[in-house]
Design a protein around this motif. Structure first.
Motif, short mmCIF file in Angstrom:
data_model
loop_
_atom_site.label_atom_id
_atom_site.label_comp_id
_atom_site.label_asym_id
_atom_site.label_seq_id
_atom_site.Cartn_x
_atom_site.Cartn_y
_atom_site.Cartn_z
N VAL A 94 -31.06 -15.93 32.45
CA VAL A 94 -30.12 -14.98 31.49
C VAL A 94 -30.57 -16.06 30.51
CG1 VAL A 94 -27.82 -14.24 30.72
CG2 VAL A 94 -28.20 -14.51 32.65
N HIS A 95 -30.12 -15.38 29.05
CA HIS A 95 -30.95 -15.83 28.07
C HIS A 95 -29.85 -15.35 26.83
CE1 HIS A 95 -34.73 -17.52 28.31
NE2 HIS A 95 -34.50 -16.12 29.39
N ILE A 96 -29.26 -15.88 25.91
CA ILE A 96 -27.83 -14.67 25.54
C ILE A 96 -28.36 -14.91 23.97
CG2 ILE A 96 -25.95 -15.54 24.25
CD1 ILE A 96 -25.75 -15.89 27.19
N SER A 97 -28.33 -13.12 23.21
CA SER A 97 -28.85 -13.47 21.86
C SER A 97 -27.77 -12.36 21.67
CB SER A 97 -29.99 -11.51 22.42
OG SER A 97 -29.95 -10.38 21.56
N PRO A 98 -27.80 -12.46 19.53
CA PRO A 98 -27.18 -12.29 19.00
C PRO A 98 -26.94 -10.31 18.89
CG PRO A 98 -28.96 -14.11 17.78
CD PRO A 98 -29.32 -13.24 19.60
N GLY A 99 -28.20 -10.00 19.30
CA GLY A 99 -27.43 -8.81 19.56
C GLY A 99 -28.58 -7.77 18.88
N ARG A 100 -28.48 -6.29 19.87
CA ARG A 100 -29.55 -5.03 19.01
C ARG A 100 -29.48 -5.65 17.01
NH1 ARG A 100 -28.07 -2.42 23.68
NH2 ARG A 100 -29.44 -2.55 24.96
N ASP A 101 -29.07 -5.90 16.46
CA ASP A 101 -28.93 -6.36 15.34
C ASP A 101 -29.07 -7.31 15.02
OD1 ASP A 101 -27.37 -3.83 15.36
OD2 ASP A 101 -25.24 -4.79 14.85
N ASP A 102 -30.28 -8.11 14.85
CA ASP A 102 -30.32 -9.21 15.12
C ASP A 102 -31.90 -9.17 14.36
OD1 ASP A 102 -31.73 -11.88 14.50
OD2 ASP A 102 -31.07 -12.72 17.15
N PRO A 103 -32.07 -8.87 13.50
CA PRO A 103 -33.81 -8.92 12.27
C PRO A 103 -34.70 -9.29 13.71
CG PRO A 103 -32.40 -10.13 11.67
CD PRO A 103 -31.58 -10.39 12.49
N ARG A 104 -34.33 -10.22 14.10
CA ARG A 104 -35.77 -10.45 14.35
C ARG A 104 -35.92 -10.58 16.51
NH1 ARG A 104 -34.85 -16.57 15.77
NH2 ARG A 104 -37.00 -16.37 16.62
N ARG A 105 -35.11 -9.04 16.89
CA ARG A 105 -35.25 -9.18 18.21
C ARG A 105 -35.94 -8.83 18.49
NH1 ARG A 105 -30.57 -8.29 20.83
NH2 ARG A 105 -30.96 -7.05 23.13
N GLU A 106 -37.30 -8.55 17.83
CA GLU A 106 -38.18 -7.69 18.78
C GLU A 106 -39.20 -8.89 18.98
OE1 GLU A 106 -39.52 -5.11 20.42
OE2 GLU A 106 -37.68 -4.18 19.70
N GLU A 107 -38.98 -9.98 18.11
CA GLU A 107 -39.61 -11.23 17.95
C GLU A 107 -39.37 -12.12 19.03
OE1 GLU A 107 -40.39 -14.88 15.23
OE2 GLU A 107 -39.78 -13.49 14.26
N ILE A 108 -38.05 -12.47 20.21
CA ILE A 108 -37.84 -12.39 20.36
C ILE A 108 -37.55 -11.97 21.96
CG2 ILE A 108 -34.56 -13.59 21.51
CD1 ILE A 108 -33.95 -13.43 18.89
N LEU A 109 -38.55 -10.56 22.12
CA LEU A 109 -38.40 -10.03 23.44
C LEU A 109 -39.15 -10.51 23.47
CD1 LEU A 109 -36.15 -6.86 22.48
CD2 LEU A 109 -35.41 -8.38 24.57
N LYS A 110 -40.34 -10.32 22.68
CA LYS A 110 -41.53 -10.79 22.74
C LYS A 110 -42.13 -12.05 23.36
CE LYS A 110 -46.15 -10.40 20.41
NZ LYS A 110 -46.95 -9.84 19.36
N GLU A 111 -41.14 -12.59 23.46
CA GLU A 111 -41.75 -14.18 23.06
C GLU A 111 -40.96 -14.81 24.60
OE1 GLU A 111 -39.26 -18.96 21.34
OE2 GLU A 111 -40.13 -17.13 20.69
N LEU A 112 -39.71 -13.93 25.21
CA LEU A 112 -39.82 -14.44 26.53
C LEU A 112 -40.15 -13.63 27.21
CD1 LEU A 112 -35.37 -13.59 25.71
CD2 LEU A 112 -35.89 -15.61 25.73
#
Length: 201
Positions: A94-112
């Motif tokens: 499980v990874h905790i994310s700041p949420g869907r409004d995070d501007p880095r979200r796509e980058e984080i999802l790609k890295e994971l």
């Protein structure tokens, strides 16, 4: 289920046999590459493929049956399972994310996804889960139960994750490996000793 290539079959045979669970060595021995760094990456990818995982499990069962349930082979299987329980953390799943409004979200999802063998991450808003096909054999073995939590108008839903107790597993592993003498009360039931976490976004 997709059939294994000749090289994948050799990888499985070496992984279960002479290489005794060393994926990097099994990749080299199977003839993929002699470069250890590349071999480690290939091993990680192979061990996330369902057809390879199933073949490895079949080979282990066959070897165990052929050995007449040899004490050393049984011990090896038990130790491998306990090592997985002891070495797996909730954050491997499980990874905790700041949420869907995070501007880095796509980058984080790609890295994971890249870190988990190219597997897409299950997105529950502020919680990101690695699919079981993206987990290593040891990490999958540490999970006791996964249960879906339905989405509501106020929540994206999620998963209930139940892990086997690493403390109990560590105690038994220490006794099996000879690090600690048995206290004569090795009756811990890993099916009933667990960490239970309800995770919602």
């Amino acid at each position: 289920m997709m059939a294994l290539s000749e090289m994948q079959e050799r990888f499985c045979q070496f992984y279960v046999g002479e290489c005794r669970g060393n994926g990097t060595e099994a990749v080299v021995r199977a003839g993929y590459t002699e470069n250890r760094s590349s071999a480690a990456v290939i091993a990680s990818q192979n061990l996330r493929k369902l057809n390879i995982i199933r073949r490895i499990n079949d080979l282990r069962r066959e070897a165990l049956a052929a050995s007449g349930y040899d004490k050393e082979k049984v011990r090896e299987l038990i130790v491998r399972r306990f090592v997985g329980i002891v070495g797996t953390n909730l954050t491997d799943i499980v990874h905790i994310s700041p949420g869907r409004d995070d501007p880095r979200r796509e980058e984080i999802l790609k890295e994971l996804a890249e870190n988990n063998g190219g597997q897409r991450i299950l997105d529950f808003g502020s919680l990101l889960f690695v699919p079981t096909t993206g987990l290593t054999e040891e990490e999958r073995g540490a999970i006791k139960k996964l249960k879906a939590i339905p989405a509501t108008e106020h929540s994206d839903g999620g998963l209930e994750v139940e892990l086997n107790d690493p403390i109990a597993a560590a105690k038994l592993l220490a006794e099996i490996s000879g690090i600690k003498e048995s206290d004569g009360a090795v009756s811990i039931n890993l099916e009933s000793v667990h960490i239970k976490l309800h995770l919602r976004s």
